[in-house]
Design an enzyme around this catalytic site. Structure first.
Site, PDB file in Angstrom:
ATOM      1  N   TYR A 100      14.686  38.240  10.582  1.00  0.00           N
ATOM      2  CA  TYR A 100      15.536  37.532  11.543  1.00  0.00           C
ATOM      3  C   TYR A 100      14.942  36.148  11.846  1.00  0.00           C
ATOM      4  O   TYR A 100      13.723  35.993  11.919  1.00  0.00           O
ATOM      5  CB  TYR A 100      15.623  38.386  12.818  1.00  0.00           C
ATOM      6  CG  TYR A 100      16.367  37.719  13.930  1.00  0.00           C
ATOM      7  CD1 TYR A 100      17.750  37.586  13.885  1.00  0.00           C
ATOM      8  CD2 TYR A 100      15.696  37.207  15.031  1.00  0.00           C
ATOM      9  CE1 TYR A 100      18.428  36.964  14.907  1.00  0.00           C
ATOM     10  CE2 TYR A 100      16.372  36.581  16.064  1.00  0.00           C
ATOM     11  CZ  TYR A 100      17.743  36.456  15.989  1.00  0.00           C
ATOM     12  OH  TYR A 100      18.423  35.834  16.994  1.00  0.00           O
ATOM     13  N   ASP A 172      12.204  46.546  11.953  1.00  0.00           N
ATOM     14  CA  ASP A 172      13.345  46.094  12.760  1.00  0.00           C
ATOM     15  C   ASP A 172      14.577  46.839  12.249  1.00  0.00           C
ATOM     16  O   ASP A 172      15.027  46.615  11.125  1.00  0.00           O
ATOM     17  CB  ASP A 172      13.510  44.574  12.632  1.00  0.00           C
ATOM     18  CG  ASP A 172      14.639  44.022  13.523  1.00  0.00           C
ATOM     19  OD1 ASP A 172      15.585  44.779  13.818  1.00  0.00           O
ATOM     20  OD2 ASP A 172      14.571  42.827  13.885  1.00  0.00           O
TER      21      ASP A 172
HETATM   22  C1  LIG Z   1      19.491  39.363  17.166  1.00  0.00           C
HETATM   23  C2  LIG Z   1      18.358  39.949  16.410  1.00  0.00           C
HETATM   24  C3  LIG Z   1      17.055  39.898  16.916  1.00  0.00           C
HETATM   25  C4  LIG Z   1      16.726  39.225  18.225  1.00  0.00           C
HETATM   26  O1  LIG Z   1      17.332  39.848  19.306  1.00  0.00           O
HETATM   27  P1  LIG Z   1      17.730  39.096  20.687  1.00  0.00           P
HETATM   28  O2  LIG Z   1      18.243  40.203  21.528  1.00  0.00           O
HETATM   29  O3  LIG Z   1      18.747  38.058  20.342  1.00  0.00           O
HETATM   30  O4  LIG Z   1      16.480  38.474  21.201  1.00  0.00           O
HETATM   31  C5  LIG Z   1      16.052  40.485  16.175  1.00  0.00           C
HETATM   32  N1  LIG Z   1      16.290  41.082  14.989  1.00  0.00           N
HETATM   33  C6  LIG Z   1      17.531  41.135  14.468  1.00  0.00           C
HETATM   34  C7  LIG Z   1      17.741  41.805  13.148  1.00  0.00           C
HETATM   35  C8  LIG Z   1      18.610  40.570  15.141  1.00  0.00           C
HETATM   36  O5  LIG Z   1      19.834  40.613  14.613  1.00  0.00           O
END
Ligand SMILES: *Cc1c(COP(=O)(O)O)cnc(C)c1O
Length: 381
Positions: A100, A172
């Site tokens: 990300y 993630d």
């Molecule tokens: C949006 C996103 C983030 C960050 O999240 P926020 O809530 O915007 O801080 C991290 N990883 C992925 C894969 C995302 O899509």
């Protein structure tokens, strides 16, 4: 759907109450002290813990099959707490180029400033990732499917290599959601989510969560309580409300995304479709092995580069032109204003993100409407 919800509540309320209180009172100093030192359960101050937020954490813990979970104000706050909580100078991190956008800024800018070495390997090259792990790895950070090109990493293989070399392994899981993928079952120590996306699902609350090994969660929580980026009780409530329909939404989004991907794949103005559910996708076999469904995210490249992207996107009627994703409404945008808004054009090029790319977060609308909408919008090319 019931996971984590308390068995008892005041007044017999069937829904989790939103406790806005910042502080929690005690009759006497010894019982207050016992709660403060963790000898007994009890809340002290909502930057640390809060009853509504705790139910959200427990729901996620159960959905990810984790020992423990903690939350943060946003996904980036959760990811920052993991990296800043667990790493120290001279540590070496191995990750991939397709994380990300915000995470990749942590890797490129903030961690090196603290004397932490970060190696970002080509996402497509599993052997190169393992070579890098073998050169020393304190923390292995993976994300799959990736944003916005939907590459798929072989979690079991890479996590096993990371563990062989004593690394803490982090995944993630935002795009897959716990509906489609459970990285802990594939060996991961920690799972992170931007709860802002699919978990909430309605584009109205920011949040982040980390689930996994209890000893690591303690350390991450300790950083987060002091760093101060706590989830608000109202956000926790909205996320809990959204999560009641998580399975229904994600199933509908995945089924819509499959139909949309098949439509785009045969369209003459579309040069490339990235969706792990398509047999033509390079990671399809791995995705079939490690995921229960392929999710609602896809991206595609159009003929005519960024100019064509700028012509097609405004024509879409059933899509928000916005940076969010994972909501019940379809959301569309180019990486330059969505996933990789934090990066320069040169950085996007270095990350292998084509300027002709459109990211499409499939909503729960009727799929015929979505296909017809894309069909008419592509005529703008
Ligand atoms: C949006 C996103 C983030 C960050 O999240 P926020 O809530 O915007 O801080 C991290 N990883 C992925 C894969 C995302 O899509």
């Amino acid at each position: 759907m019931w996971a984590g919800e308390p068995q008892e509540s005041s007044h017999g309320a069937t829904q989790v109450p939103v406790v806005h209180s910042v502080g929690f009172g005690y009759e006497d100093v010894p019982s207050w002290q016992a709660a403060a030192t963790g000898e007994t359960t009890g809340h002290i101050y909502s930057r640390n813990t809060n009853p509504t937020v705790e139910v959200f954490e427990e729901k996620l813990r159960v959905l990810e099959g984790a020992e423990a979970a903690t939350s943060a104000a946003t996904g980036m706050a959760a990811i920052s707490a993991v990296l800043h909580g667990l790493l120290e100078p001279t540590n070496r991190v191995v990750s991939v180029k397709d994380t990300y956008g915000g995470t990749s800024v942590l890797f490129a800018e903030f961690l090196p400033r603290l004397g932490i070495e970060v190696d970002l390997v080509d996402t497509d090259d599993g052997d190169a990732i393992i070579d890098s792990i073998e050169r020393g790895c304190d923390l292995l950070y993976l994300e799959t499917p990736t944003n916005p090109t939907l590459k798929v990493l072989d979690l079991e293989r890479l996590i096993a290599a990371g563990k062989d070399h004593g690394a803490v392994t982090v995944v993630d899981n935002t795009f897959a959601t716990p509906v489609n993928q459970n990285p802990i079952a594939l060996g991961a120590d920690l799972v992170v989510h931007s709860a802002t996306k699919y978990l909430g699902g309605h584009g109205d609350a920011l949040g982040g969560v980390v689930a996994g090994r209890a000893d690591l969660i303690d350390t991450v929580y300790h950083y987060r309580e002091i760093n101060g980026a706590a989830m608000s009780p109202m956000a926790a409530y909205l996320l809990l409300r959204g999560m009641k329909t998580l399975f229904l939404r994600v199933e509908q989004q995945a089924s819509n995304a499959m139909t949309v991907a098949r439509f785009l794949e045969q369209h003459p103005k579309v040069t490339q479709v990235n969706y792990p559910g398509l047999p033509s996708h390079a990671g399809h076999e791995i995705a079939r092995r490690q995921m229960r469904g392929f999710g609602g995210m896809l991206s595609f490249s159009v003929e005519g580069g960024y100019d064509a992207v700028k012509r097609v996107i405004p024509q879409l009627q059933w899509a928000h032109r916005a940076a969010n994703l994972g909501a019940v409404e379809t959301t569309v945008g180019p990486p330059a204003t969505t996933s990789h808004v934090e990066c320069s054009a040169d950085e996007r090029a270095a990350l292998g993100i084509p300027e002709a790319l459109i990211r499409y977060s499939t909503g729960i609308e009727h799929v015929d409407d979505l296909v017809a909408d894309l069909d008419q919008a592509l005529e703008a090319i």
